[in-house]
Motif scaffolding. Structure first.
Motif: not given
Length: 298
Positions: A38, A69, A72, A74
């Motif tokens: 991610k 966001q 999801q 990073e």
């Protein structure tokens, strides 16, 4: 500058690349996702400015934040390919919301010294690149999750220009445009057409299937907006630097073309903000932030 590429890109790593287009400045920002995790990076974010009204907007940056966001993801890196002269960076705003490190080429110190003098900055303006979290040198390696990334110094448009090779994707900043758009100008302070040609030929020695992602597209001949090409396509058909164009031919063309160009509309606010990693100058004694307008300096 060493003409060899100081690393071997891993073309088996194919990041997911999502573009975001800012039409007023013809700028592409990108979210680059590691296919194995991610983790992601943002390349060349935009903060909008209504120059006449002196008002800033972060609508474009909010779209990037919402996407990250929503997926999801990073955020690990916020990459600036160079100190842009045509749009303001939203890097600090995105970092405040999502984290990540802000990185730029190590020759930012040259740009800061040049424009620190032009804008008559006092000693409070650091000229050591310390406004950024990381300064990349040629060949430096970093990671976005498991995605192996490399910084490639490609000066000429500016001294600090870096192309970023992330797996099979390369983000070239303003060094190259789409094949029908040619190449970046080389007449800003610290720019040089000969250096730009050498940087481009170095870049074009990457594997032909390497995907290239543009920072700008000006839609020549009224075609649809485009942002992705390949090394092979550039070598075959870039109108300025396709295979067979000599350094002398390129420099003559580039210098003549640059002499006919006006300054970018947002060059003065962009440079003052972007040499600070996207931060605004300190507010004046009345609490208001001001940008300078040097006369007859560019």
């Amino acid at each position: 500058m060493n003409s060899a590429i100081p690393f071997t890109p891993d073309l088996s790593q194919q990041p997911e690349v999502v573009p975001f287009f800012d039409a007023p400045s013809n700028t592409f920002s990108y979210v680059v996702k590691d296919p194995a995790s991610k983790a992601c990076a943002v390349v060349d974010s935009v903060m909008e400015i209504d120059y006449a009204a002196g008002r800033l907007s972060l609508d474009g940056a909010d779209k990037i934040i919402d996407y990250i966001q929503g997926q999801q993801l990073e955020l690990q890196w916020i990459i600036e390919t160079h100190v842009h002269a045509d749009h303001l960076s939203a890097a600090p705003y995105i970092q405040e919301k999502l984290g990540g490190k802000i990185g730029i080429g190590a020759d930012i110190v040259t740009v800061q010294n040049t424009f620190g003098k032009i804008f008559n900055e006092d000693t409070d303006f650091a000229r050591d690149g310390s406004q950024f979290d990381a300064l990349f040198n040629d060949g430096d390696q970093y990671h976005v999750g498991q995605l192996v990334c490399h910084a490639l110094h490609t000066p000429g448009h500016t001294p600090a220009c870096m192309s970023h090779v992330m797996g099979d994707a390369c983000f070239v900043g303003d060094t190259l445009f789409m094949p029908d758009g040619g190449t970046a100008r080389a007449d800003f302070p610290g720019g040089d057409a000969t250096t730009l040609f050498q940087s481009i030929r170095r870049l074009l020695s990457l594997p032909g299937e390497t995907r290239l992602f543009m920072c700008h597209d000006y839609m020549p001949n009224n075609r649809e907006v485009a942002f992705e090409t390949t090394i092979a396509e550039q070598r075959a058909s870039n109108i300025h630097v396709h295979d067979g164009v000599s350094e002398t031919q390129f420099v003559e063309m580039r210098e003549a073309r640059d002499a006919s160009l006006g300054m970018p509309r947002l060059i003065l606010p962009s440079l003052q903000v972007n040499m600070r990693a996207g931060h605004l100058p300190a507010s004046d004694t009345n609490g208001v932030v001001y940008l300078k307008l040097p006369i007859n300096q560019l």
